[in-house]
Scaffold this motif. Structure first.
Motif, PDB file in Angstrom:
ATOM      1  N   LEU A 127       0.833  -1.205   0.000  1.00  0.00           N
ATOM      2  CA  LEU A 127       0.000   0.000   0.000  1.00  0.00           C
ATOM      3  C   LEU A 127       0.867   1.254   0.000  1.00  0.00           C
ATOM      4  O   LEU A 127       1.733   1.424   0.870  1.00  0.00           O
ATOM      5  CB  LEU A 127      -0.905   0.008   1.232  1.00  0.00           C
ATOM      6  N   GLY A 129       0.404   5.552  -0.460  1.00  0.00           N
ATOM      7  CA  GLY A 129      -0.515   6.674  -0.619  1.00  0.00           C
ATOM      8  C   GLY A 129       0.185   8.003  -0.440  1.00  0.00           C
ATOM      9  O   GLY A 129       1.040   8.140   0.435  1.00  0.00           O
ATOM     10  N   PRO A 138      -5.820  12.705   0.841  1.00  0.00           N
ATOM     11  CA  PRO A 138      -5.081  11.818  -0.054  1.00  0.00           C
ATOM     12  C   PRO A 138      -5.277  12.221  -1.510  1.00  0.00           C
ATOM     13  O   PRO A 138      -6.383  12.610  -1.906  1.00  0.00           O
ATOM     14  CB  PRO A 138      -5.697  10.438   0.223  1.00  0.00           C
ATOM     15  N   GLY A 141      -2.838   7.100  -4.974  1.00  0.00           N
ATOM     16  CA  GLY A 141      -2.833   5.819  -4.279  1.00  0.00           C
ATOM     17  C   GLY A 141      -2.443   4.669  -5.189  1.00  0.00           C
ATOM     18  O   GLY A 141      -2.774   4.660  -6.377  1.00  0.00           O
ATOM     19  N   TRP A 163      -4.221   1.770  -9.265  1.00  0.00           N
ATOM     20  CA  TRP A 163      -3.806   3.120  -8.900  1.00  0.00           C
ATOM     21  C   TRP A 163      -4.954   4.105  -9.122  1.00  0.00           C
ATOM     22  O   TRP A 163      -5.892   3.828  -9.874  1.00  0.00           O
ATOM     23  CB  TRP A 163      -2.574   3.562  -9.699  1.00  0.00           C
ATOM     24  N   ASN A 173      -8.072   6.755 -12.742  1.00  0.00           N
ATOM     25  CA  ASN A 173      -7.607   5.533 -12.088  1.00  0.00           C
ATOM     26  C   ASN A 173      -7.466   4.398 -13.089  1.00  0.00           C
ATOM     27  O   ASN A 173      -7.857   4.515 -14.246  1.00  0.00           O
ATOM     28  CB  ASN A 173      -8.554   5.131 -10.954  1.00  0.00           C
ATOM     29  N   THR A 246      -4.744   2.975   4.940  1.00  0.00           N
ATOM     30  CA  THR A 246      -5.899   3.567   4.262  1.00  0.00           C
ATOM     31  C   THR A 246      -5.590   4.703   3.296  1.00  0.00           C
ATOM     32  O   THR A 246      -6.429   5.014   2.443  1.00  0.00           O
ATOM     33  CB  THR A 246      -6.907   4.092   5.306  1.00  0.00           C
ATOM     34  N   CYS A 247      -4.427   5.337   3.384  1.00  0.00           N
ATOM     35  CA  CYS A 247      -4.152   6.518   2.568  1.00  0.00           C
ATOM     36  C   CYS A 247      -4.227   6.208   1.071  1.00  0.00           C
ATOM     37  O   CYS A 247      -4.966   6.870   0.328  1.00  0.00           O
ATOM     38  CB  CYS A 247      -2.774   7.086   2.918  1.00  0.00           C
ATOM     39  N   GLY A 248      -3.479   5.209   0.615  1.00  0.00           N
ATOM     40  CA  GLY A 248      -3.497   4.856  -0.798  1.00  0.00           C
ATOM     41  C   GLY A 248      -4.865   4.393  -1.279  1.00  0.00           C
ATOM     42  O   GLY A 248      -5.389   4.905  -2.282  1.00  0.00           O
ATOM     43  N   GLN A 250      -7.755   5.030  -0.060  1.00  0.00           N
ATOM     44  CA  GLN A 250      -8.735   6.119  -0.044  1.00  0.00           C
ATOM     45  C   GLN A 250      -8.604   7.002  -1.279  1.00  0.00           C
ATOM     46  O   GLN A 250      -9.613   7.446  -1.849  1.00  0.00           O
ATOM     47  CB  GLN A 250      -8.581   6.973   1.214  1.00  0.00           C
ATOM     48  N   ALA A 251      -7.383   7.251  -1.726  1.00  0.00           N
ATOM     49  CA  ALA A 251      -7.190   8.054  -2.931  1.00  0.00           C
ATOM     50  C   ALA A 251      -7.831   7.370  -4.142  1.00  0.00           C
ATOM     51  O   ALA A 251      -8.455   8.024  -4.987  1.00  0.00           O
ATOM     52  CB  ALA A 251      -5.704   8.289  -3.178  1.00  0.00           C
TER      53      ALA A 251
END
Length: 325
Positions: A127, A129, A138, A141, A163, A173, A246-248, A250-251
């Motif tokens: 992961l 982010g 974010p 990700g 991504w 994405n 969660t950062c990646g 969530q993006a």
């Protein structure tokens, strides 16, 4: 490795690359060693031998891998991205291997249920982010699933990377076609969720009454199931995930029109109108801890209120009543 490579390319970000793992190791002699990639493979090997109790062979293999140039194929859509982003205002959260226990167990023959693996190597993900250091939001990700599919004859694995970019009004994405629609729509009956098997019985029962619940391993993988559309939401009522989890993801969810919000705050929004207003501005932040109160170092960067990950906010309205039970 990721911290080294990103720091080399973007020196202004070097001190803002954060994560779960530390590069400080203690060998059997009690000596603490800070592992960093050196200028040459031989120098890196000499450093690694201190950590590996003078195991020259293992140190040489690791040093060779660290200094190798990976053979990568860049997604053509990435080459066409065009937006302004000040890299000196960006921070990064990294989890080099989420669901470590599944990786260690190495279970290869787990069968999915409705597209979801409850256990196995498929649950181990990497992961990454990026977030704005000023706003905590974010923006970029990556979720890399190195054990995505296994060839039944050779037993070799093929990985899959996901991504997403969500920066202002710009959203893109790896899951969208050039027409902006999902490339692999998933058809299923009723709602479906991923949850942790450690949730309280009454919580499991409440959400099970609304749809099918999958008790999969790994926070990153459970969110990936939302991203891929196997489930409608990942629900976690406890503060057992962290910013690097969660950062990646969530993006990526933001780029799909969804997100990740604090479960306890979402639960407290008691009406549909309040819930909608909350979701319009809500989302986990990554520039500072959730609480200003002193907490243990291990809990400092936890998502303390639990989380709920989703793509379609309408689903959250449908299940909001279950959170009150």
């Amino acid at each position: 490795m990721i911290k080294h490579d990103v720091g080399e390319k973007f020196p202004g970000m070097r001190d803002h690359i954060l994560g779960e793992e530390s590069n400080m190791f203690t060998n059997t002699a009690g000596e603490s060693v800070e592992v960093t990639i050196q200028s040459t493979p031989e120098e890196t090997k000499l450093l690694l031998t201190k950590v590996l109790d003078e195991n020259q062979e293992a140190a040489a293999l690791l040093a060779e891998a660290l200094h190798a140039t990976p053979d990568t194929v860049l997604d053509s859509r990435l080459q066409d991205l065009n937006f302004d982003l000040d890299m000196d205002s960006i921070g990064i959260w990294i989890d080099p291997i989420d669901s470590t226990s599944e990786y260690i167990k190495g279970i290869e023959d787990e069968e999915p249920k409705s597209g979801v693996y409850w256990h196995g190597l498929q649950c181990a993900v990497i992961l990454i982010g990026a977030f704005h250091r000023e706003t905590g939001s974010p923006v970029l990700g990556v979720v890399n699933q190195p054990f995505s599919k296994q060839d039944p004859e050779s037993k070799s694995w093929t990985g899959h990377s996901f991504w997403g970019v969500s920066h202002g009004d710009f959203h893109c994405n790896s899951l969208l076609s050039s027409q902006g629609s999902s490339t692999t729509p998933i058809s299923r009956n009723g709602l479906a969720f991923t949850m942790s098997a450690s949730e309280e019985a009454h919580t499991k029962d409440a959400f099970s009454s609304l749809g099918r619940v999958h008790f999969a391993s790994g926070a990153g993988y459970k969110i990936l199931c939302v991203i891929e559309g196997h489930v409608d939401a990942y629900i976690l009522t406890k503060g057992s995930t962290f910013k690097w989890d969660t950062c990646g993801p969530q993006a990526i969810l933001k780029s799909l029109g969804g997100g990740i919000v604090d479960y306890q705050k979402w639960k407290s929004s008691s009406t549909d109108a309040e819930n909608g207003n909350f979701l319009a501005s809500a989302g986990l932040k990554y520039d500072k801890p959730d609480s200003e109160e002193p907490v243990s170092e291990g809990q400092k960067w936890s998502n303390s209120g639990g989380i709920i990950a989703y793509i379609d906010a309408e689903v959250l309205k449908k299940i909001h009543g279950a959170s009150q039970d």
